[in-house]
Motif scaffolding. Structure first.
Motif, PDB file in Angstrom:
ATOM      1  N   ARG A  97       5.668 -18.306   1.188  1.00 21.27           N
ATOM      2  CA  ARG A  97       4.393 -17.921   1.794  1.00 21.27           C
ATOM      3  C   ARG A  97       4.429 -16.498   2.324  1.00 21.27           C
ATOM      4  O   ARG A  97       3.468 -15.735   2.187  1.00 21.27           O
ATOM      5  CB  ARG A  97       4.055 -18.904   2.927  1.00 21.27           C
ATOM      6  N   THR A  98       5.563 -16.155   2.926  1.00 19.65           N
ATOM      7  CA  THR A  98       5.701 -14.793   3.462  1.00 19.65           C
ATOM      8  C   THR A  98       5.617 -13.754   2.354  1.00 19.65           C
ATOM      9  O   THR A  98       4.921 -12.741   2.479  1.00 19.65           O
ATOM     10  CB  THR A  98       7.038 -14.642   4.207  1.00 19.65           C
ATOM     11  N   SER A  99       6.324 -14.005   1.248  1.00 18.14           N
ATOM     12  CA  SER A  99       6.324 -13.034   0.155  1.00 18.14           C
ATOM     13  C   SER A  99       4.947 -12.948  -0.506  1.00 18.14           C
ATOM     14  O   SER A  99       4.530 -11.869  -0.938  1.00 18.14           O
ATOM     15  CB  SER A  99       7.400 -13.384  -0.874  1.00 18.14           C
ATOM     16  N   ILE A 100       4.228 -14.080  -0.597  1.00 18.10           N
ATOM     17  CA  ILE A 100       2.870 -14.052  -1.153  1.00 18.10           C
ATOM     18  C   ILE A 100       1.964 -13.188  -0.274  1.00 18.10           C
ATOM     19  O   ILE A 100       1.208 -12.343  -0.762  1.00 18.10           O
ATOM     20  CB  ILE A 100       2.297 -15.481  -1.273  1.00 18.10           C
ATOM     21  N   PHE A 101       2.043 -13.409   1.031  1.00 24.45           N
ATOM     22  CA  PHE A 101       1.239 -12.629   1.982  1.00 24.45           C
ATOM     23  C   PHE A 101       1.551 -11.141   1.865  1.00 24.45           C
ATOM     24  O   PHE A 101       0.646 -10.296   1.812  1.00 24.45           O
ATOM     25  CB  PHE A 101       1.519 -13.125   3.400  1.00 24.45           C
ATOM     26  N   LEU A 102       2.835 -10.800   1.805  1.00 24.20           N
ATOM     27  CA  LEU A 102       3.234  -9.390   1.746  1.00 24.20           C
ATOM     28  C   LEU A 102       2.844  -8.757   0.412  1.00 24.20           C
ATOM     29  O   LEU A 102       2.404  -7.595   0.373  1.00 24.20           O
ATOM     30  CB  LEU A 102       4.746  -9.270   1.960  1.00 24.20           C
ATOM     31  N   ALA A 103       2.986  -9.501  -0.677  1.00 21.88           N
ATOM     32  CA  ALA A 103       2.646  -8.952  -1.992  1.00 21.88           C
ATOM     33  C   ALA A 103       1.155  -8.687  -2.109  1.00 21.88           C
ATOM     34  O   ALA A 103       0.727  -7.622  -2.584  1.00 21.88           O
ATOM     35  CB  ALA A 103       3.104  -9.914  -3.090  1.00 21.88           C
ATOM     36  N   ILE A 104       0.343  -9.645  -1.665  1.00 22.19           N
ATOM     37  CA  ILE A 104      -1.115  -9.463  -1.727  1.00 22.19           C
ATOM     38  C   ILE A 104      -1.544  -8.313  -0.811  1.00 22.19           C
ATOM     39  O   ILE A 104      -2.357  -7.455  -1.191  1.00 22.19           O
ATOM     40  CB  ILE A 104      -1.845 -10.764  -1.343  1.00 22.19           C
ATOM     41  N   GLY A 105      -0.988  -8.290   0.400  1.00 18.33           N
ATOM     42  CA  GLY A 105      -1.320  -7.218   1.337  1.00 18.33           C
ATOM     43  C   GLY A 105      -0.933  -5.852   0.785  1.00 18.33           C
ATOM     44  O   GLY A 105      -1.699  -4.890   0.894  1.00 18.33           O
ATOM     45  N   SER A 106       0.251  -5.774   0.196  1.00 22.49           N
ATOM     46  CA  SER A 106       0.706  -4.513  -0.382  1.00 22.49           C
ATOM     47  C   SER A 106      -0.200  -4.070  -1.522  1.00 22.49           C
ATOM     48  O   SER A 106      -0.538  -2.881  -1.644  1.00 22.49           O
ATOM     49  CB  SER A 106       2.144  -4.659  -0.887  1.00 22.49           C
ATOM     50  N   ALA A 107      -0.615  -5.016  -2.367  1.00 16.87           N
ATOM     51  CA  ALA A 107      -1.482  -4.694  -3.502  1.00 16.87           C
ATOM     52  C   ALA A 107      -2.830  -4.152  -3.029  1.00 16.87           C
ATOM     53  O   ALA A 107      -3.317  -3.137  -3.528  1.00 16.87           O
ATOM     54  CB  ALA A 107      -1.679  -5.931  -4.376  1.00 16.87           C
ATOM     55  N   VAL A 108      -3.415  -4.826  -2.044  1.00 14.18           N
ATOM     56  CA  VAL A 108      -4.732  -4.420  -1.546  1.00 14.18           C
ATOM     57  C   VAL A 108      -4.664  -3.046  -0.889  1.00 14.18           C
ATOM     58  O   VAL A 108      -5.486  -2.156  -1.158  1.00 14.18           O
ATOM     59  CB  VAL A 108      -5.289  -5.471  -0.561  1.00 14.18           C
ATOM     60  N   ILE A 109      -3.668  -2.858  -0.021  1.00 12.35           N
ATOM     61  CA  ILE A 109      -3.544  -1.578   0.691  1.00 12.35           C
ATOM     62  C   ILE A 109      -3.241  -0.444  -0.282  1.00 12.35           C
ATOM     63  O   ILE A 109      -3.820   0.647  -0.194  1.00 12.35           O
ATOM     64  CB  ILE A 109      -2.454  -1.672   1.780  1.00 12.35           C
ATOM     65  N   SER A 110      -2.337  -0.679  -1.244  1.00 18.30           N
ATOM     66  CA  SER A 110      -1.982   0.350  -2.219  1.00 18.30           C
ATOM     67  C   SER A 110      -3.183   0.759  -3.062  1.00 18.30           C
ATOM     68  O   SER A 110      -3.315   1.915  -3.459  1.00 18.30           O
ATOM     69  CB  SER A 110      -0.864  -0.148  -3.141  1.00 18.30           C
ATOM     70  N   TYR A 111      -4.051  -0.205  -3.335  1.00 17.43           N
ATOM     71  CA  TYR A 111      -5.223   0.073  -4.169  1.00 17.43           C
ATOM     72  C   TYR A 111      -6.247   0.925  -3.424  1.00 17.43           C
ATOM     73  O   TYR A 111      -6.802   1.879  -3.978  1.00 17.43           O
ATOM     74  CB  TYR A 111      -5.860  -1.233  -4.627  1.00 17.43           C
ATOM     75  N   PHE A 112      -6.480   0.608  -2.165  1.00 20.92           N
ATOM     76  CA  PHE A 112      -7.553   1.272  -1.432  1.00 20.92           C
ATOM     77  C   PHE A 112      -7.108   2.540  -0.700  1.00 20.92           C
ATOM     78  O   PHE A 112      -7.928   3.380  -0.352  1.00 20.92           O
ATOM     79  CB  PHE A 112      -8.199   0.304  -0.428  1.00 20.92           C
ATOM     80  N   ILE A 113      -5.806   2.663  -0.447  1.00 16.67           N
ATOM     81  CA  ILE A 113      -5.312   3.860   0.241  1.00 16.67           C
ATOM     82  C   ILE A 113      -4.319   4.554  -0.684  1.00 16.67           C
ATOM     83  O   ILE A 113      -3.159   4.151  -0.788  1.00 16.67           O
ATOM     84  CB  ILE A 113      -4.636   3.523   1.593  1.00 16.67           C
ATOM     85  N   SER A 114      -4.770   5.591  -1.358  1.00 17.56           N
ATOM     86  CA  SER A 114      -3.933   6.270  -2.337  1.00 17.56           C
ATOM     87  C   SER A 114      -3.206   7.439  -1.674  1.00 17.56           C
ATOM     88  O   SER A 114      -3.732   8.539  -1.566  1.00 17.56           O
ATOM     89  CB  SER A 114      -4.795   6.776  -3.500  1.00 17.56           C
ATOM     90  N   SER A 115      -1.998   7.168  -1.212  1.00 20.85           N
ATOM     91  CA  SER A 115      -1.179   8.210  -0.585  1.00 20.85           C
ATOM     92  C   SER A 115       0.279   7.974  -0.940  1.00 20.85           C
ATOM     93  O   SER A 115       0.777   6.848  -0.803  1.00 20.85           O
ATOM     94  CB  SER A 115      -1.335   8.180   0.938  1.00 20.85           C
ATOM     95  N   PRO A 116       0.994   9.006  -1.401  1.00 21.97           N
ATOM     96  CA  PRO A 116       2.395   8.814  -1.756  1.00 21.97           C
ATOM     97  C   PRO A 116       3.273   8.418  -0.581  1.00 21.97           C
ATOM     98  O   PRO A 116       4.304   7.776  -0.759  1.00 21.97           O
ATOM     99  CB  PRO A 116       2.802  10.192  -2.302  1.00 21.97           C
ATOM    100  N   TYR A 117       2.845   8.788   0.633  1.00 27.39           N
ATOM    101  CA  TYR A 117       3.655   8.464   1.803  1.00 27.39           C
ATOM    102  C   TYR A 117       3.430   7.032   2.266  1.00 27.39           C
ATOM    103  O   TYR A 117       4.113   6.547   3.159  1.00 27.39           O
ATOM    104  CB  TYR A 117       3.339   9.456   2.926  1.00 27.39           C
TER     105      TYR A 117
END
Length: 397
Positions: free
Chosen positions: A140-160
């Motif tokens: 469950r933790t990894s699912i939450f982190l993977a989905i969160g990472s995908a959403v944030i990476s998509y909407f906030i485009s910054s190399p840092y």
């Protein structure tokens, strides 16, 4: 016997260099197939951990991963040979392309024959995303982190953002360290030589570049500093490198025209190997006024500059990584790091699709390529050759 094993390993690296299409995300699946499943140079778990570690560091992820495998097998000598064999084909092609573009005034050069290659590359990334997700997203933790990472990476485009997400994922999952059994730990011995080498070259190149800023004869020095700095600060792979290079070399310094830059970028998407080899193209055109020898020198300088920082850093970290990961919080953090990395790959597939022309043909190419990868054993070079062939057949349409 050892030399024979190293030769076979370097031959495998060369095969990867001429067949690995699609960027760092797609490269993972190809490295997994050859280095783990076919040759068993390391375990699947070790590769996943190594890939996650390289994602935490600035520089070209797939290049660092392959170089680190060479380091584990034969120390620095084999690692440097691995780096050379891995980057040489792509760097050679991009250097030749720059020379050709300059000699033919390539603003008129058509790369329309690559029209099917870019959607195919997106399919490679999507396939890699599915593969990685299935291997590392299991709780469950990894699912939450993977989905969160995908959403944030998509909407906030910054190399840092990339290292922040990876570190956040690691910190969150490290709180569950008690699930892991205790291992006998040894004192961590950190050898700082490569870290100081990385930082020393960065500072020296910056000072020397500043001191010779207005001297035309020292342009190669400034070129090295430019690429070494970019290679030291960019997280997230070759796609992240491109906007940085465009801003610096096209908009600010005007070493290239926008048309030349975009022609080179289209080509680098269509060849195997590291996307960072695009630097060779820019370096060659930067020194075009020095003749063909200057173009070759520019390509070499840019390639050394952009690939060297990540190599120094992975040498530094990989020496004590096996000791460090025996600590339960560190070991537990890998779950979160891997999950966040999986989410980024998912986001990358969508982000790479956005600049593509939105039409039915591109969507069909992506779907068909993905299905071929998922349900057949057709070699990737054959898939790419089919893409090129179709591009030539329909290039005028």
């Amino acid at each position: 016997m050892r030399n024979i094993r190293n030769f076979i390993f370097l031959k495998d690296v060369f095969i990867l260099a001429i067949t690995s299409f699609g960027g760092a995300q797609a490269h993972f699946a190809i490295i997994l197939d050859r280095m783990v499943k076919l040759r068993a140079y390391l375990t699947e778990e070790e590769l996943i951990e190594l890939h996650a570690l390289c994602n935490l560091l600035p520089g070209p992820t797939s290049t660092q991963t392959i170089t680190a495998i060479g380091f584990k097998r034969g120390g620095p000598p084999l690692a440097y040979l691995t780096l050379l064999v891995w980057i040489l084909p792509a760097v050679t092609v991009m250097t030749a392309a720059a020379i050709l573009i300059n000699s033919l005034q390539v603003k008129e050069l058509s790369l329309h024959f690559t029209r099917f290659i870019q959607p195919m590359a997106i399919a490679f990334v999507a396939y890699s995303a599915v593969l990685i997700w299935g291997k590392v997203v299991k709780s469950r933790t990894s699912i939450f982190l993977a989905i969160g990472s995908a959403v944030i990476s998509y909407f906030i485009s910054s190399p840092y953002l990339f290292p922040v997400l990876l570190l956040a994922g690691g910190v969150i999952s490290s709180t569950k360290y008690k699930r892991h059994e205790k291992e006998e730990r040894q004192k961590i011995n950190i050898v700082w030589a490569n870290f100081f080498l990385w930082g020393g070259v960065l500072i020296f190149a910056a000072l020397l570049g500043a001191a010779t800023k207005y001297q035309a004869i020292t342009l190669p020095i400034r070129l090295f500093e430019n690429f070494y700095r970019n290679g030291s600060l960019i997280f997230g792979g070759g796609q992240v490198l491109v906007p940085f290079l465009y801003t610096e070399f096209v908009e600010f310094k005007r070493y290239l025209s926008s048309e030349e830059f975009l022609s080179g970028y289209a080509l680098v998407q269509a060849i195997p190997g590291p996307t960072f080899s695009f630097s060779a193209f820019i370096g060659a055109l930067t020194l075009r006024e020095w003749g063909t020898s200057g173009e070759i020198m520019g390509a070499v300088i840019a390639s050394i500059g952009v690939f060297l920082p990540g190599t120094f850093l992975i040498f530094f970290v990989s020496r004590f990584w096996d000791q460090l990961k025996k600590y339960r919080p560190v070991k537990a953090s890998l779950e979160g790091i891997n999950a966040a990395s999986a989410g980024m790959v998912v986001a990358a597939a969508f982000l790479l699709y956005q600049p593509l022309e939105q039409n039915l043909l591109n969507i069909l190419v992506i779907i068909i390529t993905f299905l071929v990868l998922q349900f057949s054993k057709m070699p990737r070079p054959i898939i790419i050759l089919i893409g090129f062939a179709l591009g030539f057949v329909f290039k005028g349409q």
